[in-house]
Design a protein around this motif. Structure first.
Motif, short mmCIF file in Angstrom:
data_model
loop_
_atom_site.label_atom_id
_atom_site.label_comp_id
_atom_site.label_asym_id
_atom_site.label_seq_id
_atom_site.Cartn_x
_atom_site.Cartn_y
_atom_site.Cartn_z
N LYS A 71 2.87 5.88 -2.94
CA LYS A 71 4.02 6.71 -3.26
C LYS A 71 4.17 6.92 -4.76
CE LYS A 71 9.01 7.12 -2.53
NZ LYS A 71 10.21 6.54 -1.87
N TYR A 72 3.89 5.89 -5.53
CA TYR A 72 4.09 5.98 -6.97
C TYR A 72 2.79 6.16 -7.75
CZ TYR A 72 8.89 4.64 -6.02
OH TYR A 72 10.18 4.62 -5.54
N GLY A 73 1.72 6.51 -7.04
CA GLY A 73 0.46 6.87 -7.69
C GLY A 73 -0.21 5.74 -8.43
N ILE A 74 -0.13 4.53 -7.89
CA ILE A 74 -0.75 3.38 -8.52
C ILE A 74 -2.21 3.31 -8.07
CG2 ILE A 74 -0.70 0.89 -8.79
CD1 ILE A 74 1.65 2.40 -10.07
N LYS A 75 -3.13 3.52 -8.97
CA LYS A 75 -4.55 3.46 -8.66
C LYS A 75 -5.33 3.14 -9.94
CE LYS A 75 -4.75 8.51 -9.02
NZ LYS A 75 -5.10 9.77 -8.31
N GLY A 76 -6.63 2.88 -9.77
CA GLY A 76 -7.45 2.55 -10.93
C GLY A 76 -7.47 1.06 -11.18
N ASN A 77 -7.68 0.67 -12.41
CA ASN A 77 -7.82 -0.73 -12.80
C ASN A 77 -6.56 -1.52 -12.48
OD1 ASN A 77 -8.32 -3.18 -14.00
ND2 ASN A 77 -9.01 -2.34 -15.95
N ALA A 78 -6.74 -2.59 -11.69
CA ALA A 78 -5.59 -3.39 -11.29
C ALA A 78 -4.93 -4.08 -12.47
CB ALA A 78 -6.02 -4.44 -10.27
N LEU A 79 -5.68 -4.27 -13.57
CA LEU A 79 -5.14 -4.96 -14.74
C LEU A 79 -4.56 -4.01 -15.78
CD1 LEU A 79 -7.86 -7.73 -15.23
CD2 LEU A 79 -5.64 -7.92 -14.09
N ALA A 80 -4.57 -2.71 -15.49
CA ALA A 80 -3.94 -1.76 -16.40
C ALA A 80 -2.46 -2.10 -16.54
CB ALA A 80 -4.12 -0.34 -15.88
N VAL A 81 -1.92 -1.88 -17.73
CA VAL A 81 -0.54 -2.29 -18.02
C VAL A 81 0.44 -1.68 -17.02
CG1 VAL A 81 1.33 -2.20 -19.71
CG2 VAL A 81 -1.02 -2.64 -20.46
N ARG A 82 0.29 -0.37 -16.74
CA ARG A 82 1.22 0.29 -15.81
C ARG A 82 1.12 -0.33 -14.42
NH1 ARG A 82 0.91 4.70 -12.15
NH2 ARG A 82 2.95 5.72 -11.86
N ASN A 83 -0.10 -0.55 -13.94
CA ASN A 83 -0.29 -1.09 -12.60
C ASN A 83 0.23 -2.53 -12.50
OD1 ASN A 83 -1.53 1.31 -12.16
ND2 ASN A 83 -3.61 0.51 -11.96
N LEU A 84 -0.05 -3.32 -13.52
CA LEU A 84 0.41 -4.71 -13.52
C LEU A 84 1.93 -4.78 -13.59
CD1 LEU A 84 -0.64 -7.60 -13.48
CD2 LEU A 84 -0.71 -7.56 -15.99
N THR A 85 2.52 -3.95 -14.43
CA THR A 85 3.98 -3.92 -14.55
C THR A 85 4.63 -3.50 -13.24
OG1 THR A 85 3.79 -3.35 -16.89
CG2 THR A 85 5.91 -2.93 -15.83
N PHE A 86 4.02 -2.53 -12.57
CA PHE A 86 4.54 -2.06 -11.28
C PHE A 86 4.53 -3.19 -10.25
CE2 PHE A 86 4.03 -0.22 -7.07
CZ PHE A 86 5.03 0.74 -7.04
N ARG A 87 3.42 -3.93 -10.19
CA ARG A 87 3.32 -5.01 -9.21
C ARG A 87 4.34 -6.11 -9.52
NH1 ARG A 87 -2.16 -4.44 -10.00
NH2 ARG A 87 -2.44 -6.55 -10.83
N VAL A 88 4.50 -6.43 -10.78
CA VAL A 88 5.48 -7.46 -11.15
C VAL A 88 6.89 -7.03 -10.74
CG1 VAL A 88 6.62 -8.61 -13.09
CG2 VAL A 88 4.13 -8.39 -13.07
N THR A 89 7.23 -5.79 -11.02
CA THR A 89 8.59 -5.31 -10.76
C THR A 89 8.85 -5.08 -9.28
OG1 THR A 89 8.58 -4.22 -12.92
CG2 THR A 89 10.29 -3.55 -11.35
N VAL A 90 7.98 -4.30 -8.64
CA VAL A 90 8.24 -3.85 -7.27
C VAL A 90 7.91 -4.94 -6.25
CG1 VAL A 90 7.64 -2.14 -5.52
CG2 VAL A 90 7.90 -1.45 -7.91
N GLU A 95 0.83 -1.21 0.00
CA GLU A 95 0.00 0.00 0.00
C GLU A 95 0.86 1.25 0.00
OE1 GLU A 95 -1.73 3.46 1.92
OE2 GLU A 95 -0.35 2.07 2.93
N PHE A 96 1.94 1.22 0.77
CA PHE A 96 2.86 2.36 0.82
C PHE A 96 3.48 2.62 -0.55
CE2 PHE A 96 7.39 3.54 1.20
CZ PHE A 96 7.26 4.82 1.68
N LEU A 97 3.94 1.58 -1.19
CA LEU A 97 4.57 1.73 -2.50
C LEU A 97 3.57 2.16 -3.56
CD1 LEU A 97 6.88 -1.43 -2.37
CD2 LEU A 97 7.62 0.96 -2.26
N ASP A 98 2.35 1.60 -3.51
CA ASP A 98 1.32 1.99 -4.48
C ASP A 98 0.97 3.46 -4.34
OD1 ASP A 98 1.28 -0.61 -5.33
OD2 ASP A 98 -0.65 -1.14 -4.41
#
Length: 422
Positions: free
Chosen positions: A310-329, A305-308
């Motif tokens: 901090k880096y403004g991760i919100k919206g659709n969990a399956l969005a490419v940016r959000n999914l890529t962030f979860r995979v990487t971080v 939650e802290f990382l999400d």
């Protein structure tokens, strides 16, 4: 969508009855024995309920809701306390998660050797690596704590399987051993004496006290409380009462029955002691593995939650940016966890060290002192004295337990090499 007190109670109970319960006969009862072990576990239950209740009652302190542990500390003490609390919380959750990966790896290895000869071709670090990979996949697929949903029900079923099997097979083994002792075919009977030299007994007893409070450790109560429906404090207290009444019974049963069955030969993973049908032991080990994956996600959620945020991760969990962030971080975070788990797979030592360096400060010292500061004008002198007594006692206990835990790790590190196949 906010959760009911019952669902939050199940989240808390999942933490108590995670696969860690399979270690308490060996890590709590063996160093303490029957009298100190039973009394200590009961006292730890009461003291932990009281400390968690103090934090729960401060949820709406100072005219605002505090949905993170560090936010509450920062509001009461200031910015430095915010950073210190976050640091302690991070260490606490990191070490809990490290322990879960060790547990998951142990469970996988125990299941493996039921069907294949343990020729050490497949070593414990390999299973820990597999466990870490599965935990990463789950973290990527479940975006937040509330999204667990049905997985909480799955976790309850899995917990029930390994708890029932562990109790059933322990009782079975205990009765067989008793019968063989009575008819003279087994000698000596189970040994409940505390093993080791005087110095070893002292240090391991102190470490076991840290394990006692670790059993009820969350280190993230405000974060869980943030997901509960109004009235928040009242519903959180219901969840806590559920956790510390019905929720502790399975843990008590496994701890006491396991120690009764195997005495001071109880291991830090009870399913390594039991004998019985292969299918039952396999089901219990696989259940312990899968439940550890789910439980780890709960305790890793504040970091996610802290990382999400901090880096403004919100919206659709399956969005490419959000999914890529979860995979990487998230994948990177759990890779570090997995490396530490494989490097030093001493589960009991990690439990002791976690209890010493983070559970005591977060759950007991900080809880009592924050309540004391927040309510200082409303508390009678006797209650102030009680909270100060708690603060002082747990400060001393924390230092002593940290020394004992570091000694245990040093001793085990001399006995076993890094990446040991335990």
């Amino acid at each position: 969508m906010l959760d009911s007190w019952f669902q939050v109670g199940f989240v808390l109970t999942t933490g108590i009855n995670s696969a860690y319960v399979l270690g308490y006969p060996g890590t709590v009862m063996v160093p303490l024995g029957w009298i100190a072990g039973v009394i200590g576990l009961i006292i730890a239950t009461i003291v932990s309920l009281n400390a968690n209740a103090l934090i729960a009652k401060l949820h709406e302190f100072g005219g605002k809701r505090h949905i993170r542990y560090r936010d509450l500390a920062g509001h009461i003490y200031g910015r430095r306390a915010y950073a210190l609390t976050w640091g302690l919380q991070y260490v606490n959750l990191f070490m809990i998660n490290t322990g879960y990966i060790i547990l998951a790896g142990q469970a996988l290895k125990a299941a493996f050797v039921l069907f294949w000869k343990d020729d050490h071709t497949m070593k414990l670090p390999y299973f820990i690596a597999i466990a870490g990979f599965v935990c990463a996949l789950f973290a990527i697929g479940i975006p937040n704590l509330s999204a667990l949903g049905v997985w909480l029900g799955v976790s309850t079923v899995l917990s029930t399987i390994y708890i029932v099997v562990a109790i059933w097979l322990s009782v079975r083994d205990g009765r067989i051993n008793y019968f063989l002792t009575v008819i003279g075919l087994k000698n000596p009977a189970r040994d409940y004496s505390i093993p080791g030299t005087t110095a070893t007994k002292i240090f391991e007893s102190i470490g076991a006290c840290a394990n006692l409070v670790f059993a009820f450790n969350t280190g993230m109560l405000p974060e869980i409380q943030a997901t509960i429906r109004q009235p928040v404090v009242e519903n959180m207290m219901k969840a806590l009462y559920f956790q510390f009444s019905v929720g502790v019974l399975p843990m008590f049963a496994v701890t006491f029955v396991g120690y009764w069955a195997y005495g001071n030969s109880s291991s830090s993973y009870l399913l390594n002691n039991v004998s019985g049908p292969v299918w039952m032991k396999a089901a219990a080990n696989i259940s312990a593995f899968l439940q550890s994956v789910i439980a780890l996600h709960i305790f890793a959620s504040p970091m996610y939650e802290f990382l999400d945020t901090k880096y403004g991760i919100k919206g659709n969990a399956l969005a490419v940016r959000n999914l890529t962030f979860r995979v990487t971080v998230r994948g990177g975070y759990l890779a570090i966890n997995t490396l530490v788990s494989a490097l030093l797979p001493f589960l009991g030592d990690f439990m002791s060290l976690t209890g010493a360096v983070s559970t005591f400060p977060l759950t007991f010292i900080l809880a009592n002192h924050m309540y004391l500061v927040a309510k200082r004008t409303k508390l009678p002198s006797s209650q102030k004295m009680w909270h100060w007594l708690n603060v002082c006692f747990f400060c001393v206990a924390s230092v002593a337990a940290a020394i004992a835990a570091l000694r245990l790790i040093a001793v085990d590190s001399k006995t076993y090499h890094v990446f040991a196949d335990l």
